[in-house]
Design a protein around this motif. Sequence first.
Motif, PDB file in Angstrom:
ATOM      1  N   VAL A 144       0.837  -1.203   0.000  1.00 29.91           N
ATOM      2  CA  VAL A 144       0.000   0.000   0.000  1.00 29.91           C
ATOM      3  C   VAL A 144       0.871   1.253   0.000  1.00 29.91           C
ATOM      4  O   VAL A 144       1.798   1.389   0.815  1.00 29.91           O
ATOM      5  CB  VAL A 144      -0.935   0.031   1.226  1.00 29.91           C
ATOM      6  N   VAL A 145       0.579   2.161  -0.913  1.00 25.18           N
ATOM      7  CA  VAL A 145       1.246   3.456  -0.995  1.00 25.18           C
ATOM      8  C   VAL A 145       0.229   4.532  -0.638  1.00 25.18           C
ATOM      9  O   VAL A 145      -0.876   4.543  -1.177  1.00 25.18           O
ATOM     10  CB  VAL A 145       1.803   3.717  -2.414  1.00 25.18           C
ATOM     11  N   MET A 146       0.598   5.419   0.270  1.00 28.75           N
ATOM     12  CA  MET A 146      -0.281   6.531   0.625  1.00 28.75           C
ATOM     13  C   MET A 146       0.326   7.839   0.105  1.00 28.75           C
ATOM     14  O   MET A 146       1.479   8.151   0.388  1.00 28.75           O
ATOM     15  CB  MET A 146      -0.491   6.625   2.139  1.00 28.75           C
ATOM     16  N   ILE A 147      -0.464   8.577  -0.667  1.00 27.50           N
ATOM     17  CA  ILE A 147      -0.059   9.877  -1.199  1.00 27.50           C
ATOM     18  C   ILE A 147      -0.962  10.942  -0.578  1.00 27.50           C
ATOM     19  O   ILE A 147      -2.185  10.805  -0.584  1.00 27.50           O
ATOM     20  CB  ILE A 147      -0.198   9.919  -2.732  1.00 27.50           C
ATOM     21  N   ILE A 148      -0.346  11.984  -0.036  1.00 29.75           N
ATOM     22  CA  ILE A 148      -1.119  13.067   0.581  1.00 29.75           C
ATOM     23  C   ILE A 148      -0.749  14.384  -0.097  1.00 29.75           C
ATOM     24  O   ILE A 148       0.373  14.870   0.048  1.00 29.75           O
ATOM     25  CB  ILE A 148      -0.869  13.175   2.096  1.00 29.75           C
ATOM     26  N   ASP A 149      -1.696  14.949  -0.813  1.00 32.99           N
ATOM     27  CA  ASP A 149      -1.483  16.234  -1.476  1.00 32.99           C
ATOM     28  C   ASP A 149      -1.897  17.367  -0.545  1.00 32.99           C
ATOM     29  O   ASP A 149      -2.656  17.177   0.417  1.00 32.99           O
ATOM     30  CB  ASP A 149      -2.308  16.282  -2.759  1.00 32.99           C
TER      31      ASP A 149
END
Length: 412
Positions: A144-149
């Motif tokens: 799982v990869v989490m990206i937070i903009d």
Amino acid sequence: MTRIFNVTGSCDPKLHYMVDITDRLAKIKVLIDNGAYFTINRARQYGKTTTIDALAEYLKKDYIVISLDFQLIGDAKFKSEHVFTKAFANYLKRIVNDRNNPVYGLDNTIVGEIVESAKEDKDYAFDDMFPMLRELCDTAEKPVVMIIDEVDSAANSQVFLDFLAQLRGYYLKRKKSATFQSVILAGVYDVKNIKLKLHPDLEHKVNSPWNIATDFLIDMSFDSSDIKGMLEQYEADRHTGMDVALMACEIYDYTSGYPFLVSKICKLLDERVAGNEKFSQLSDAWTKEGLYAAVHILISEKNTLFDSLTKQLMDYPELKEMLSSILFEGKDYPYVATNQVIEMAAMFGFVRNDHNVVKVSNRIFETVLYNHLLSEEIVNSKMYDSALANKYRFTEGRRLNMRNRSKRSTIR
């Protein structure tokens, strides 16, 4: 549907003419394959959201991607840990179950338990939520990869720093306990510079919440070949007869590859220069003369990027002082990355490192900042007279003459 040049929001290759960033995505994936946690911090309108949207799609074959935007959570949700964890749990559920773009491969039972626990426990906190996130990662079908903009919207919150500290803690234990394969934060501020946005009394708390982060060294600016590729897409549709290679080099010369400026100039050429009295045809607009007309429109207008630049000058007087010295006095500053003012100027996109000397990032910014600072100094007649006299030494018509400026001796 005819594609356009886009300067607002994320770019979509089906709707917009855009640079092919596949090679950049491949380089970012290498970081993710290696399990890196990092921040994509670049100046305003530098293509961050376009990059992470494309990245989320690019990674789908090998990873489960949870892509969040902290701007959508709202400031009020960062008031306390308990409020934030409830908001985060609900946001996670909405993202995973999004009707148009659901996230597949996660255990929806665990997602539901996270939400229900947050709803039922008024004291629900990080030490309740993160073990459940660990379980979510452990049971996922793929890493799982989490990206937070838009992390800047939370950057003045101690709750956000505590959130980062939790991510850091699980990262350090990941050989023994499942966690995210990679966490990517995107914003203007690098998290290590977050103390610039916090009250001084809190600075002692920001020394290490993200010291696990790998340096993000991938160049997101466009070179002339990138711009040429975008113009070739346009030329294939519009058949202007332009010299694509020449126009790409000319646009780069003005912008130094700043993504917003590249797209904005192209948009002006297509939509505002072409068709006016002097440039009645597209073939007339896509020339050096048409480009000069587009640049003149750009430096004369008010837009969100220029508003952001001038706001930073108001917020950081020391930054304004340095830029004034460079533009009005021709003063050279050695590029020292540990100098906070220089670091801040680079972070906001004002300057670049040119052979270890601080230089304004591009010719467009030079002209816009020069004109803005000069207009402010009108109230000071002595400075105004001096700057006005120097202006004619360094300009030809409406453009800065970079050769004359570079020949001027350094002011000691």
